[in-house]
Every structure is written in structure tokens, then in C-alpha cells.
Motif scaffolding. Sequence first.
Motif, PDB file in Angstrom:
ATOM      1  N   GLU A 225       0.849  -1.252   0.473  1.00  0.00           N
ATOM      2  CA  GLU A 225      -0.063   0.221   0.095  1.00  0.00           C
ATOM      3  C   GLU A 225       0.812   1.351  -0.174  1.00  0.00           C
ATOM      4  OE1 GLU A 225      -2.758  -0.296  -0.446  1.00  0.00           O
ATOM      5  OE2 GLU A 225      -3.500  -1.854  -0.415  1.00  0.00           O
ATOM      6  N   ALA A 226       0.630   1.932  -0.710  1.00  0.00           N
ATOM      7  CA  ALA A 226       0.872   3.123  -0.690  1.00  0.00           C
ATOM      8  C   ALA A 226       1.463   3.682   0.326  1.00  0.00           C
ATOM      9  CB  ALA A 226      -0.003   4.083  -1.229  1.00  0.00           C
ATOM     10  N   ASP A 227       0.684   3.785   1.459  1.00  0.00           N
ATOM     11  CA  ASP A 227       0.967   4.607   2.557  1.00  0.00           C
ATOM     12  C   ASP A 227       2.352   3.567   3.740  1.00  0.00           C
ATOM     13  OD1 ASP A 227      -0.494   2.251   3.732  1.00  0.00           O
ATOM     14  OD2 ASP A 227      -1.276   3.095   5.590  1.00  0.00           O
ATOM     15  N   GLU A 228       2.386   2.576   3.576  1.00  0.00           N
ATOM     16  CA  GLU A 228       3.535   1.878   3.851  1.00  0.00           C
ATOM     17  C   GLU A 228       4.996   2.121   3.061  1.00  0.00           C
ATOM     18  OE1 GLU A 228       3.220  -2.333   4.128  1.00  0.00           O
ATOM     19  OE2 GLU A 228       1.746  -2.098   2.350  1.00  0.00           O
ATOM     20  N   PHE A 229       4.791   2.330   1.854  1.00  0.00           N
ATOM     21  CA  PHE A 229       6.291   2.722   0.702  1.00  0.00           C
ATOM     22  C   PHE A 229       6.652   4.451   1.363  1.00  0.00           C
ATOM     23  CE2 PHE A 229       7.620   4.939  -2.418  1.00  0.00           C
ATOM     24  CZ  PHE A 229       8.817   4.407  -2.965  1.00  0.00           C
ATOM     25  N   GLY A 230       5.680   5.164   1.622  1.00  0.00           N
ATOM     26  CA  GLY A 230       5.687   6.083   2.300  1.00  0.00           C
ATOM     27  C   GLY A 230       6.337   6.454   3.203  1.00  0.00           C
ATOM     28  N   GLN A 231       5.781   5.712   4.294  1.00  0.00           N
ATOM     29  CA  GLN A 231       6.460   5.876   5.451  1.00  0.00           C
ATOM     30  C   GLN A 231       8.595   5.064   5.349  1.00  0.00           C
ATOM     31  OE1 GLN A 231       4.025   2.918   7.902  1.00  0.00           O
ATOM     32  NE2 GLN A 231       2.289   5.197   7.725  1.00  0.00           N
ATOM     33  N   ALA A 232       8.118   4.121   4.305  1.00  0.00           N
ATOM     34  CA  ALA A 232       9.962   4.049   4.004  1.00  0.00           C
ATOM     35  C   ALA A 232      10.565   4.976   3.802  1.00  0.00           C
ATOM     36  CB  ALA A 232      10.041   2.486   2.979  1.00  0.00           C
ATOM     37  N   CYS A 233      10.063   5.852   3.181  1.00  0.00           N
ATOM     38  CA  CYS A 233      10.353   6.311   2.196  1.00  0.00           C
ATOM     39  C   CYS A 233      10.765   7.927   3.050  1.00  0.00           C
ATOM     40  CB  CYS A 233       9.758   7.674   1.342  1.00  0.00           C
ATOM     41  SG  CYS A 233      10.386   8.812   0.379  1.00  0.00           S
ATOM     42  N   ALA A 234       9.929   8.197   4.191  1.00  0.00           N
ATOM     43  CA  ALA A 234       9.993   8.990   5.065  1.00  0.00           C
ATOM     44  C   ALA A 234      11.221   9.016   6.179  1.00  0.00           C
ATOM     45  CB  ALA A 234       8.788   9.633   6.375  1.00  0.00           C
ATOM     46  N   TRP A 235      11.789   8.144   6.197  1.00  0.00           N
ATOM     47  CA  TRP A 235      12.982   7.323   6.984  1.00  0.00           C
ATOM     48  C   TRP A 235      14.222   6.812   6.329  1.00  0.00           C
ATOM     49  CZ3 TRP A 235      17.152   3.645   7.228  1.00  0.00           C
ATOM     50  CH2 TRP A 235      17.647   4.075   8.199  1.00  0.00           C
ATOM     51  N   LEU A 236      13.889   6.966   4.745  1.00  0.00           N
ATOM     52  CA  LEU A 236      15.154   7.068   4.493  1.00  0.00           C
ATOM     53  C   LEU A 236      15.718   8.925   4.176  1.00  0.00           C
ATOM     54  CD1 LEU A 236      17.247   4.730   2.945  1.00  0.00           C
ATOM     55  CD2 LEU A 236      16.084   5.537   0.679  1.00  0.00           C
ATOM     56  N   CYS A 237      14.690   9.590   4.805  1.00  0.00           N
ATOM     57  CA  CYS A 237      15.647  11.698   4.231  1.00  0.00           C
ATOM     58  C   CYS A 237      15.089  11.508   5.922  1.00  0.00           C
ATOM     59  CB  CYS A 237      13.960  11.755   3.519  1.00  0.00           C
ATOM     60  SG  CYS A 237      13.000  11.295   1.752  1.00  0.00           S
ATOM     61  N   SER A 238      14.924  10.655   6.786  1.00  0.00           N
ATOM     62  CA  SER A 238      15.204  11.277   8.296  1.00  0.00           C
ATOM     63  C   SER A 238      16.424  11.252   8.314  1.00  0.00           C
ATOM     64  CB  SER A 238      14.454   9.909   9.536  1.00  0.00           C
ATOM     65  OG  SER A 238      16.234   9.103   9.272  1.00  0.00           O
ATOM     66  N   SER A 239      17.016  12.178   9.546  1.00  0.00           N
ATOM     67  CA  SER A 239      18.632  12.648  10.144  1.00  0.00           C
ATOM     68  C   SER A 239      19.532  11.433  10.402  1.00  0.00           C
ATOM     69  CB  SER A 239      18.526  13.849  11.255  1.00  0.00           C
ATOM     70  OG  SER A 239      17.778  13.162  12.059  1.00  0.00           O
ATOM     71  N   LYS A 240      17.782  10.351  11.379  1.00  0.00           N
ATOM     72  CA  LYS A 240      18.796   9.083  11.048  1.00  0.00           C
ATOM     73  C   LYS A 240      19.433   8.401   9.962  1.00  0.00           C
ATOM     74  CE  LYS A 240      16.450  10.377  14.906  1.00  0.00           C
ATOM     75  NZ  LYS A 240      16.980  11.303  15.986  1.00  0.00           N
ATOM     76  N   SER A 241      19.564   8.570   9.031  1.00  0.00           N
ATOM     77  CA  SER A 241      19.550   7.084   7.838  1.00  0.00           C
ATOM     78  C   SER A 241      20.999   7.698   7.396  1.00  0.00           C
ATOM     79  CB  SER A 241      18.399   7.305   6.759  1.00  0.00           C
ATOM     80  OG  SER A 241      18.803   8.804   6.121  1.00  0.00           O
ATOM     81  N   GLY A 242      21.467   8.619   7.689  1.00  0.00           N
ATOM     82  CA  GLY A 242      22.936   9.874   6.987  1.00  0.00           C
ATOM     83  C   GLY A 242      23.986   8.637   6.126  1.00  0.00           C
ATOM     84  N   PHE A 243      23.921   7.418   6.703  1.00  0.00           N
ATOM     85  CA  PHE A 243      25.100   6.632   6.411  1.00  0.00           C
ATOM     86  C   PHE A 243      24.536   5.567   5.262  1.00  0.00           C
ATOM     87  CE2 PHE A 243      28.682   3.362   7.682  1.00  0.00           C
ATOM     88  CZ  PHE A 243      29.844   4.111   7.184  1.00  0.00           C
ATOM     89  N   ILE A 244      23.618   5.433   5.140  1.00  0.00           N
ATOM     90  CA  ILE A 244      23.000   4.848   4.130  1.00  0.00           C
ATOM     91  C   ILE A 244      22.790   5.501   2.499  1.00  0.00           C
ATOM     92  CG2 ILE A 244      21.198   4.131   3.226  1.00  0.00           C
ATOM     93  CD1 ILE A 244      20.271   3.241   6.018  1.00  0.00           C
ATOM     94  N   THR A 245      24.000   5.416   1.509  1.00  0.00           N
ATOM     95  CA  THR A 245      23.705   6.158   0.373  1.00  0.00           C
ATOM     96  C   THR A 245      24.321   5.166  -0.578  1.00  0.00           C
ATOM     97  OG1 THR A 245      24.717   8.239  -0.984  1.00  0.00           O
ATOM     98  CG2 THR A 245      26.037   6.601   0.205  1.00  0.00           C
ATOM     99  N   GLY A 246      23.749   4.871  -1.586  1.00  0.00           N
ATOM    100  CA  GLY A 246      24.189   4.764  -3.536  1.00  0.00           C
ATOM    101  C   GLY A 246      23.393   3.063  -3.349  1.00  0.00           C
TER     102      GLY A 246
END
Length: 260
Positions: A225-246
Amino acid sequence: MDLGIKGRRALVCASSKGLGRGCAEALAAEGVHVTMTARGGDVLAAAAADIRKAYPGVKVTEVVGDITTVEGREAALKAAGQIDILINNAGGPPPGDFRNWTRDDWIKAIDANMLTPIELIKATVDGMMERKFGRIVNITSAAVKAPIDVLGLSNGARSGLTGFIAGLSRKTVRANVTINGLLPGPFNTDRLKGVAAGQVKATGLSVDEILTKRAAENPSGRFGEADEFGQACAWLCSSKSGFITGQNIVLDGGAFPGTM
């Protein structure tokens, strides 16, 4: 969890419905001001109004236009102003047999699903790096890792974007700017129904029969569902995800066992 992005500004492309809207809603829920784009003004206005009502403390800006055109990109960038978060998204090219695709079909697919994201990144990434914060998420497809034969136009264009990002994302992360791909598998969207419609002739099944069969065959027994995809996206955009790239993260309910 506080994602640490309240007050940030995001440009979410093709966000009047489907996965794009799911991302816009999830970011707004975190206090991010969002600029939404789409070609259809009425649907976009309704989606923006729903988000404003749900999150009154967030500024929601809507821009009607085709993000795959120069004019559409210029309008979106002007309306968004300073961009901290960029969600690249555009409708995928139609399914079909490669024997029937012309050079113009290929150029259109590459323009929409490879060059448009690159142009938007080019317009925003330096500012992000100067400010020492940026999150760029490219919505592509699980077919990048597990190609689907009837989606050859999408496979080719999105794989080109993926290869380009593999190099760039290693150059921006030192400035706390990450670039990643979110690769949806079967989500309950108009795109999924469109692909099913393209398979009717080959399978002899109706669209509903194709979708029911495909959902049952997914290890999860359903579509995303689109809302669970959006929640994954929001986390990937968070200040907590700065060590994940590429990275290219598949969200598919286990549908593509070959993706690791």
C-alpha cells in the motif's frame, strides 16, 4: 521515533496519487513542508487539500505541470525554493514487446525515468551539500534488480539512472547528502493495474483475474500500500539515515527472491 526533519522542505514529484502521494503524506506527518507536482490539477488540488487538513502546521504547495519537461521542472523548483529533500518520481513507460518500440519510445522513457531525475539532482545537490544536509530518493522499480520482460523500456531507463547514482552518491555523502533508490514491487496503484491491462491479451485473463492471481502468488499474500511505501521513504529521508547512500532498497513483499 522522531525522524529529525521537522521544518525541512521537500519536493515530491508526481505526488497527486499512488506512491508519490504516499511519500508526500508521510513527510508531512513528520512536519516537512512539501511541494507537490502532477499533471492533473484537480487530483493534485484534492490531494494537497487532504494533506493540509491532516497536518495544518505544514505548508503544502502544489505545482501543476509535467516534471519531465524543462518548463515543469523550472516551475517546481521555483515554487519549492530551498530544497532539503528531493523525491524523484515519474510514471513509468508502457509495457510491451521491444520489437514494437521506436527510437522515440526509448528517448521518451530515458527522458522521463533517467534524465529528469538527474536534472533535478543537478539543480539541488550543490545547495544541499553547502548546507550539510540533503536526502534524495529516486523511486524506480524492483525490475532494476529483477527485470520484467514486458517492462523493457522501464528496465533500461531506470537501470541507467541507477548506474549514474552509484557513482554520484559516493561523492555527496561526506557532506551529509545521501542518494538512494526505493524499488517498489507490486503496490496497489494505477501503474499496477495498467501493467495488468497490458497482459490481458497474452494471458487470456481479465485485469481483475490477473491482479488476484498476482497478489496470491506474492509471499505476503497481498500487494503493498502507498502509505507503507511512504513511511519507508520518510525514514530514508530522516536525520537518522545519513550512513546509507547509493543503495537500492526493494519493497516487494518477497516477490523477487533474486534481489539481494
